[in-house]
Motif scaffolding. Structure first.
Motif, short mmCIF file in Angstrom:
data_model
loop_
_atom_site.label_atom_id
_atom_site.label_comp_id
_atom_site.label_asym_id
_atom_site.label_seq_id
_atom_site.Cartn_x
_atom_site.Cartn_y
_atom_site.Cartn_z
N ALA A 142 0.34 -1.15 0.47
CA ALA A 142 -0.15 -0.07 0.10
C ALA A 142 0.93 1.59 0.04
O ALA A 142 0.66 2.32 -0.47
CB ALA A 142 -0.96 -0.23 1.30
N TYR A 143 1.77 1.58 1.06
CA TYR A 143 2.97 2.22 0.95
C TYR A 143 3.44 2.63 -0.64
O TYR A 143 3.48 3.66 -0.82
CB TYR A 143 3.90 2.47 2.45
CG TYR A 143 4.77 3.20 1.94
CD1 TYR A 143 4.30 4.80 2.49
CD2 TYR A 143 6.26 3.41 1.72
CE1 TYR A 143 5.92 5.44 2.50
CE2 TYR A 143 7.07 4.01 1.57
CZ TYR A 143 6.18 4.96 2.32
OH TYR A 143 7.70 6.02 2.27
N ASP B 235 4.55 5.70 -5.66
CA ASP B 235 4.56 5.73 -6.78
C ASP B 235 3.87 5.96 -7.75
O ASP B 235 4.05 6.70 -8.71
CB ASP B 235 4.29 4.02 -7.32
CG ASP B 235 5.67 2.85 -6.67
OD1 ASP B 235 6.82 3.64 -6.58
OD2 ASP B 235 5.70 1.52 -6.47
N PHE B 236 2.59 6.59 -7.05
CA PHE B 236 1.30 7.57 -8.15
C PHE B 236 2.08 8.98 -7.31
O PHE B 236 1.87 9.37 -9.05
CB PHE B 236 0.05 6.86 -7.41
CG PHE B 236 -0.60 7.65 -7.15
CD1 PHE B 236 -1.59 7.50 -9.34
CD2 PHE B 236 -1.27 8.48 -7.33
CE1 PHE B 236 -3.04 7.84 -9.67
CE2 PHE B 236 -2.71 9.88 -7.84
CZ PHE B 236 -2.98 9.66 -8.32
N ASN C 227 4.02 14.03 -9.96
CA ASN C 227 4.93 14.80 -9.71
C ASN C 227 5.72 14.71 -11.14
O ASN C 227 6.13 16.18 -10.95
CB ASN C 227 5.25 14.71 -8.14
CG ASN C 227 3.94 15.38 -7.16
OD1 ASN C 227 3.04 15.58 -7.46
ND2 ASN C 227 4.83 14.85 -5.95
N HIS C 228 6.68 14.11 -11.31
CA HIS C 228 7.27 14.09 -13.04
C HIS C 228 6.73 13.12 -13.40
O HIS C 228 6.97 12.41 -13.87
CB HIS C 228 8.44 13.10 -11.61
CG HIS C 228 9.13 13.69 -10.65
ND1 HIS C 228 8.26 13.41 -9.53
CD2 HIS C 228 9.75 14.99 -10.42
CE1 HIS C 228 9.28 14.53 -8.72
NE2 HIS C 228 9.86 15.34 -8.74
N PRO C 229 6.39 14.24 -14.49
CA PRO C 229 5.53 13.36 -15.78
C PRO C 229 6.62 13.32 -16.53
O PRO C 229 8.17 13.96 -16.65
CB PRO C 229 4.32 14.82 -16.56
CG PRO C 229 5.10 15.80 -15.74
CD PRO C 229 5.55 15.53 -14.42
N THR D 87 2.09 9.08 -16.18
CA THR D 87 2.01 8.24 -16.80
C THR D 87 1.70 7.61 -15.26
O THR D 87 0.91 6.36 -15.10
CB THR D 87 3.24 7.19 -16.52
OG1 THR D 87 4.27 7.60 -15.17
CG2 THR D 87 4.36 7.62 -17.89
N ALA D 88 0.52 8.33 -14.35
CA ALA D 88 0.05 7.67 -13.27
C ALA D 88 -1.31 7.64 -13.75
O ALA D 88 -2.30 8.42 -13.88
CB ALA D 88 0.61 8.08 -11.78
#
Length: 357
Positions: free
Chosen positions: A92-93, A98-99, A104-106, A307-308
């Motif tokens: 979960a963490y 990762d999301f 924040n970094h596309p 990409t998230a």
């Protein structure tokens, strides 16, 4: 002596009578006593005592083994529950981290689009005390030999002068000579400019210039000073030096973000020394030469892609929560099993105590 023998025979007679009466009253088979004797021989007191001793001797050892085995399985089940819980919490963490990281970094996606011609860019030059002598369009990377360098010549460029205050220092007034840039990239159209600077007091001589997206935006703008102030705030500045011919090859880059679009120019420059053949009296005027041309017919487009995927994250989190639910259910069943085994152990122990007493 005679009296004793008589009494003994009397008792024997009575015993015989009682035995005969018993035989007549009982209808048992003649082998009854044989069976009874065999039963008595089977159930000897010594054998019963030895079995009780064996049960008493093996009882504590067997109970201790069962207790150790139950404790071992209990520890294993608790360890499995903690392991499953730890793995679920870590997943979960990691999923949430990762999301947020991808959000924040596309990721940049670079594509090249081939075009027949570009929109005419704006070339803003800040000559200062220098004077523009000529500005001409040429094709096919061909520049004819110079004729009378350092003297004003006719040109065919479209030029606009704009005076404005700089965006970073409001007290500084700037004058920009804005030239309409080349458009026909297939014919390798270029613009050749020549400047003269008659100041010799400076240690270094250079002319600053700036490129912006469309010359037509300046012409159509109601407030040209405000437009040039915004361009200077958003675009980069470059310079070319005196005594050299600086050949600038431009490339157009368009960046599309989440909410806005940005345009920038990338350039490659080549510097060639000018062989000054003028008389010594005329060499006090420093000459500047600049050439502007498109590098290639490709427009670079950069898109910032996030990409998230929230649905993937939601699916992973649902799986994690299901694993936690299963682990909690497993822990509940484990606790119930431990309680049931404990009650059974106490019940067996009480039964053994009752048998002993």
């Amino acid at each position: 002596m005679l009296g004793n023998e008589r009494s003994r025979s009397y008792h024997e007679f009575i015993d015989d009578d009682e035995d005969e009466a018993g035989d007549e009253g009982n209808t048992q088979s003649p082998g009854f006593f044989d069976d009874a004797t065999e039963d008595l021989e089977r159930e000897e007191p010594n054998d019963g005592n030895s079995q009780e001793d064996d049960n008493r001797g093996n009882g504590p050892t067997r109970s201790f083994s069962r207790t150790c085995l139950r404790n071992f399985f209990t520890v294993v089940l608790i360890f499995i529950y903690l392991l499953l819980t730890g793995v679920a919490v870590f997943l979960a963490y990691q999923t949430i981290s990762d999301f947020l990281e991808k959000l924040n970094h596309p990721v940049m996606s670079v594509t090249y689009k081939e075009v027949e011609s570009f929109s005419a860019p704006g070339i803003a030059l800040y000559p200062g005390k220098a004077r523009l002598l000529s500005c001409k369009h040429y094709d096919h990377d061909h520049i004819p030999p110079l004729v009378d360098p350092g003297t004003p010549q006719e040109g065919d460029c479209r030029i606009t002068n704009v005076t404005y205050f700089g965006p970073f220092t409001n007290q500084t007034e700037k004058t920009a000579v804005v030239v309409r840039g080349p458009t026909d990239v297939r014919s390798k159209e270029l613009i050749f400019m020549q400047f003269s600077h008659n100041e010799t007091e400076e240690d270094f001589s250079a002319i600053t210039y700036m490129l912006f997206a469309k010359f037509s935006d300046l012409i159509d703008s109601a407030n040209k000073s405000h437009f040039m102030r915004d361009c200077e705030r958003n675009y980069s500045m470059w310079t070319f030096s005196g005594g050299f011919r600086t050949w600038v090859k431009m490339s157009f880059v368009k960046t599309s973000g989440k909410n806005n679009e940005a345009v920038e120019f990338r350039q490659e420059s080549a510097v060639v020394k000018f062989n000054d053949k003028r008389p010594e009296s005329e060499k006090t005027n420093q000459l500047f030469f600049a050439v502007f041309e498109w590098r290639d017919p490709y427009m670079q487009e950069i898109r910032l892609i996030v990409t998230a995927n929230p649905w993937n994250s939601v699916a992973i989190l649902c799986g994690v929560f299901m694993a936690l639910f299963k682990a909690a259910n497993f822990a509940k069943l484990t606790i119930q099993w431990i309680i049931r085994m404990r009650k059974r152990h106490l019940r067996n122990k009480t039964r053994e105590l009752n048998q002993i007493t």
